[in-house]
Design an enzyme around this catalytic site. Sequence first.
Site, PDB file in Angstrom:
ATOM      1  N   GLU A  47     -15.707 -32.449  18.769  1.00  0.00           N
ATOM      2  CA  GLU A  47     -15.968 -33.749  19.863  1.00  0.00           C
ATOM      3  C   GLU A  47     -15.183 -34.118  20.912  1.00  0.00           C
ATOM      4  O   GLU A  47     -14.210 -34.051  21.147  1.00  0.00           O
ATOM      5  CB  GLU A  47     -15.960 -35.117  18.134  1.00  0.00           C
ATOM      6  CG  GLU A  47     -17.183 -35.744  19.411  1.00  0.00           C
ATOM      7  CD  GLU A  47     -17.388 -36.942  18.284  1.00  0.00           C
ATOM      8  OE1 GLU A  47     -18.460 -37.740  18.573  1.00  0.00           O
ATOM      9  OE2 GLU A  47     -16.471 -36.591  17.094  1.00  0.00           O
ATOM     10  N   LYS A  66     -26.822 -36.942  18.751  1.00  0.00           N
ATOM     11  CA  LYS A  66     -25.658 -37.539  17.589  1.00  0.00           C
ATOM     12  C   LYS A  66     -26.957 -38.946  17.485  1.00  0.00           C
ATOM     13  O   LYS A  66     -27.144 -39.468  18.083  1.00  0.00           O
ATOM     14  CB  LYS A  66     -24.125 -37.850  17.837  1.00  0.00           C
ATOM     15  CG  LYS A  66     -23.869 -38.872  16.418  1.00  0.00           C
ATOM     16  CD  LYS A  66     -22.014 -39.252  17.186  1.00  0.00           C
ATOM     17  CE  LYS A  66     -21.082 -39.285  15.965  1.00  0.00           C
ATOM     18  NZ  LYS A  66     -19.208 -39.914  16.640  1.00  0.00           N
ATOM     19  N   CYS A  70     -19.683 -35.681  14.019  1.00  0.00           N
ATOM     20  CA  CYS A  70     -19.200 -36.600  12.718  1.00  0.00           C
ATOM     21  C   CYS A  70     -19.408 -37.937  12.546  1.00  0.00           C
ATOM     22  O   CYS A  70     -19.529 -37.153  11.295  1.00  0.00           O
ATOM     23  CB  CYS A  70     -18.495 -37.579  14.349  1.00  0.00           C
ATOM     24  SG  CYS A  70     -16.249 -38.144  14.217  1.00  0.00           S
TER      25      CYS A  70
END
Length: 283
Positions: free
Chosen positions: A44, A117, A154
Amino acid sequence: MTRQITVAALQLALNGSELENIEAVSDLVGNAAEQGAQIILPPELFAGPYFCKAEDEELFALAKPVSESAPVLAMQKLAKQLKVAIPASFFECDGQHFYNSIAMIGPDGEIMGVYRKTHIPDGPGYEEKFYFRPGNSGFKVWNIFGTTIGVGICWDQWYPETARAMALLGAEILFYPTAIGSEPYDADLDTSRMWRRAMQGHAVSNCMPVVASNRIGTEEGQTFYGHSFITNEWGDLVAEYGGGESGVLVSGFDLEQARNHRAGMGFFRDRRPELYGRLIEDR
């Protein structure tokens, strides 16, 4: 009948300049391609040190539109040259909005789409809500090299809903680029084991391989614990690093074998979505 795919996860320290980090990632992408990897996952926000440790307005200048992002442009060039696919993580600016995003780059070097995200953490050392708007792209999957893949970012990896949503969209492999390590509020807390177990659980519950890529090294007192890995459809670790290695993890899979296992386990056959309404109630 077989359908073969080879995937790779990269693990490395990313505490250099943007140019140095992109060059280091590019070297590992080339290494992975030489080993036969077709889909290659960098960590990431690999273009620089993890900048979300504290709130600093000046750091918004790091964000760029997808068409101007240095890490995305570099990975596009590399993907085209090597004929590989790369989910490239970057800090995205879209007008007045800022996102933690991945650009899914195909083997022709073109961007197949952008995923933003969904789940944004907020806590000591991980002040992401200051920088990133929650993603509005919805979960996405991409058809590539004869398979369909899903990519979470993540904090998304802790949520079984993310994995299941991508699986229901047709994903056969799940990818998670990550930046995670020490917790400033508790020096003795090491989440690396539970971090792995959560994603191994996604592999087991969805009967498909999972690929996770994390950074290593210490950045201004925050240590990133690596432990990147690849699991098979049983959740078994087939390739893994510890907390200090830098390099490439590569593994090949027979997707028909995984598909048969997925069908045989019956997890999707026996779902009862009519009873899951509580899952979408915000209370």
